[in-house]
Design a protein around this motif. Sequence first.
Motif, PDB file in Angstrom:
ATOM      1  N   ARG A  83       0.835  -1.202   0.000  1.00  0.00           N
ATOM      2  CA  ARG A  83       0.000   0.000   0.000  1.00  0.00           C
ATOM      3  C   ARG A  83       0.871   1.254   0.000  1.00  0.00           C
ATOM      4  NH1 ARG A  83      -2.163   3.709   3.112  1.00  0.00           N
ATOM      5  NH2 ARG A  83      -1.411   2.906   5.103  1.00  0.00           N
ATOM      6  N   PHE A  85       1.919   5.023   0.399  1.00  0.00           N
ATOM      7  CA  PHE A  85       1.406   6.097   1.253  1.00  0.00           C
ATOM      8  C   PHE A  85       2.137   7.423   1.070  1.00  0.00           C
ATOM      9  CE2 PHE A  85       4.724   6.547   4.407  1.00  0.00           C
ATOM     10  CZ  PHE A  85       5.389   5.343   4.341  1.00  0.00           C
ATOM     11  N   ASN A  86       3.184   7.439   0.286  1.00  0.00           N
ATOM     12  CA  ASN A  86       3.879   8.718   0.107  1.00  0.00           C
ATOM     13  C   ASN A  86       4.603   8.725  -1.241  1.00  0.00           C
ATOM     14  OD1 ASN A  86       4.720  11.304   0.784  1.00  0.00           O
ATOM     15  ND2 ASN A  86       6.525  10.602   1.908  1.00  0.00           N
ATOM     16  N   ALA A  97       6.936   5.479  -1.340  1.00  0.00           N
ATOM     17  CA  ALA A  97       7.029   4.721  -0.097  1.00  0.00           C
ATOM     18  C   ALA A  97       5.753   3.925   0.083  1.00  0.00           C
ATOM     19  CB  ALA A  97       7.233   5.662   1.092  1.00  0.00           C
ATOM     20  N   TYR A  98       5.911   2.656   0.469  1.00  0.00           N
ATOM     21  CA  TYR A  98       4.728   1.822   0.660  1.00  0.00           C
ATOM     22  C   TYR A  98       4.915   0.882   1.831  1.00  0.00           C
ATOM     23  CZ  TYR A  98       7.361  -1.776  -1.944  1.00  0.00           C
ATOM     24  OH  TYR A  98       8.310  -2.679  -2.371  1.00  0.00           O
TER      25      TYR A  98
END
Lengths: 495, 95, 362
Positions: A83, A85-86, A97-98
Amino acid sequence: MEYDVLIIGAGPAGLTAAFEASSAGARTGLLDENEHPGGQLPKQIHKFFGSKRHMAGMRGYEIAGKLASKAFEAGVSFLPKSRVFNITNHSSYKEVAYIYNNKVKVIRTKQLIIATGARENPLAVPGWTLPGVVTIGALQTMMNIYQVLPGNRFIIVGSGNAGLVVAHQILLAGGQIAAVVEAQNQPGGFAVHAAKIARLGAPVLTNHIVTSIKGSQKVQGVTIAHLNSQNNTFTMDADIVALAVGFHPAYELAQIAGVKSIFNNHFMPCHNQNMETSIEGIYCAGDSACVEEASIAMEEGRIAGAASAAKLGCLNKTEAHVKIAQAHQYLNKLRGYNKLNGAASSEQAAIESKTLTAAVAGSKALIRCSEKIPCNPCVSSCPAKAISMKPDITGLPQVDLAKCNGCKTCIAACPGQAIIAIDARDANSCKITIPYERYPVPKPGETWYGTDIHGNKICKVQILKTASRMSFDKTILVTFNTAREFALKIYDITT
Amino acid sequence: MADDNIICRCEEVTETEILQAIKDGAVAFDEIKRLTRAGMGHCQGSTCSILVDNLLRSANPGITLHKHTPRPPLQPVKLEAFVKSASGSQGEANE
Amino acid sequence: MNKHQYDYIVVGAGIIGCAVAYYLSKQSSKVLLIDKLFPAAGASGACNGGLSYLGKKGELLDQAVESLLLYKELEKELETDLGKDQKGQILFFSDTPEQGQLLEEIVNECKSRTLDAKLISGTKVMESFPYLTGSISAGAIAGGGLQGVVNPFKAICGFLKKTKQNGGMLIRNEEAKEILLQGGMVYGVRTNNGEFRAPAVVVCTGYEIDRLLKPLGLASEIIATKGTVLVTGKSKMKLKANLLYAGFLENNCHSKVNLALEQTLDGNILIGSSAENSLGKEIDNQITSQIAKTALKSVPKLKNEHIIRIFSGIRPTRKGGPFIGKIPGINGLAAAFGHGGMGISLAPYTGKYLAQLLTGRG
């Protein structure tokens, strides 16, 4: 730098983009928060509208499988359960980023495609926080992924395609539709979807709104108001209220990266003809760019995939240009249909009686498709080339009754279940064949009832035969006998 | 509308509170978030930002809306997950 | 032509601009406050709301104490609940003798002003903050009362409420583009929408101050220092004090990240913070990771807390401390900027001092 092109979201847009980029030779990664690729497709158990190019006639979960294997065969590396997120934007790369397995991971890519889909709109009517209020997509996940029917009697708020399709699936799963409530004066989704639930007796209340949801600990019912008449408020019992009031682009990641937004009914990311956003090297595609449907998502994914590969020099400019121009042509067609342009009912009545007359010579196909939606599996499935569409995919299908040999292939092919066959060789009775996808399955010799366009029982019918073939993809063709006077009045059957 | 109708479920902010903030002059979801805590909870406004924007629009027809500012990590993540991250993880495949 | 509509135009509705507007309006001046977005859209809305003096020296310490004393009265004066946490203590901890030395200096600085600050042993630090682990050599603690936390949004609301009651006005979505001058005298502000006229303008636009001052040939000497904070959901942990690692006191401090922990009244724990040389508000993945590491090294119990939001804000830092006053050479122009991480603490002082300076009253 790990990837040339990285795609976030493995739905129809992301998978198509990944395929395009990877087949052009770009090192392509595809991230998705779910374990399996497909986005929302795996929970779509109905056959899809559209054309062959977009795998129309196949069920959603099969399209997911097909798109995924195409992408994987082209060399895409799939990173599931990841997932993002950034996103940070740097001069020569994007950093993503995940979370994977409760760890944060960071990767870099030259080009980034955001294909993160849509989110469901909430509707804050009083009582919307009661247990038993769900969104239509969540309900579909419960039913079609986890095989849980969370209630018995359902109210659907909104009659777009999502509301209509899931209402039909609730009926297939054995649930009861108390009502589909629609504020507009006609169903919002395709007429064939509305017809499917109407002939199973599920009421679509147009010009009505749900004003509150009632219940002490959980949903017990709703209050409904008629929009055009005062003091016309009534209650209806239900244990589940499903909100199907539309979707909006889920593009938070693009925003975090700094992509500019525009507001057009909903917020969405700014992008150009190549699906590139306000940040160079960041693209968007599919519902996260603008909420439309799966065929459009695929075309947008194709554009983003080709454009990003071309920017890296993996795809030559001319080739990319041709690809993108062609995709835009399809997009124009897919978006260019006029929902209200259906055949007038008098024209349809003329077609129906003509078909009945022709059926004296043998079985003939009767198409009850009233809207010029971009969809043509009937045309491509017909081995006798008896079905045509003018001027293009957005036309209404027409059957050349002289050419139609009664083979019934089109019945199972039609995603809208809008085709039947009539055989009137017998002077007193008619053999009618309809598509059938629910339980119980009729058995030859049984007596059932024929139902009209609103789901009312109108006559007895004798089940003659059922046919299922691999190519029908789980659709069963049921043939029954009925008195000739009812031949054109029957739309479905029931026990 | 019921006074206690909840708009932000995470922080249990009611419609009355949102409407008061709008009455006090708030013009954007991000401002209402600061005033009422709507959108400050676990889902970070992914549901209520739409509802608040609707309320802003019906109170001021013609208003230019501002998209709410989403913040990483979008969904709750355990603090220790960030520690495990390393720049060295680049290139390392998901195991 | 130059009919003045207002006595003062204050540009920027962060906590500084709002405080300045409030204290000016209190002197029966007609005040217009404009912001390019809305109140607290910038640094004031991306900070921890800490009220502190511990760690400051000299004039800045005096200003901080004066400001914190004003806060004590403000709740009543503004008739607004400021979300103040009175129990808030500030606790510094150190793990090297050099830092211990620095702690002693800042405590002595407080003691000379009879402020309630004291040096404590490492053991005592652990007692005051039981979640802390590691080899703590010493600490400094300053009690509640003056220090603590204020909710910056509520403080801003209070300032605005009273400013309006005093006849002042706030306009949102109004971006100042240019200070209007004629013969070395200010006569107004040009915005994205038009012009506003006043014989005096106060610029309080934080780290963006140069956009208005540079065209006038003025140097603000502002350094934008980005700080990143991780916010947990409502926590079951109860932090008794705001905790800071003394590393940030070191002049030759190489570390970009020094631990700062604080809990809001709602229970969220703010985990910070960094000092990054960046103007962008993007979240740097390396910094996030460093903050998490630093926090877990000292307070391992935080590991299961869920981070729901990571945000960054830009501290408008100025080498010689904040500038609060008239701008020399331009008649009618004043500014307040460069408060660094002390904006919330210093806001009432800044507003009151500037209002006195400009109106000659109070």
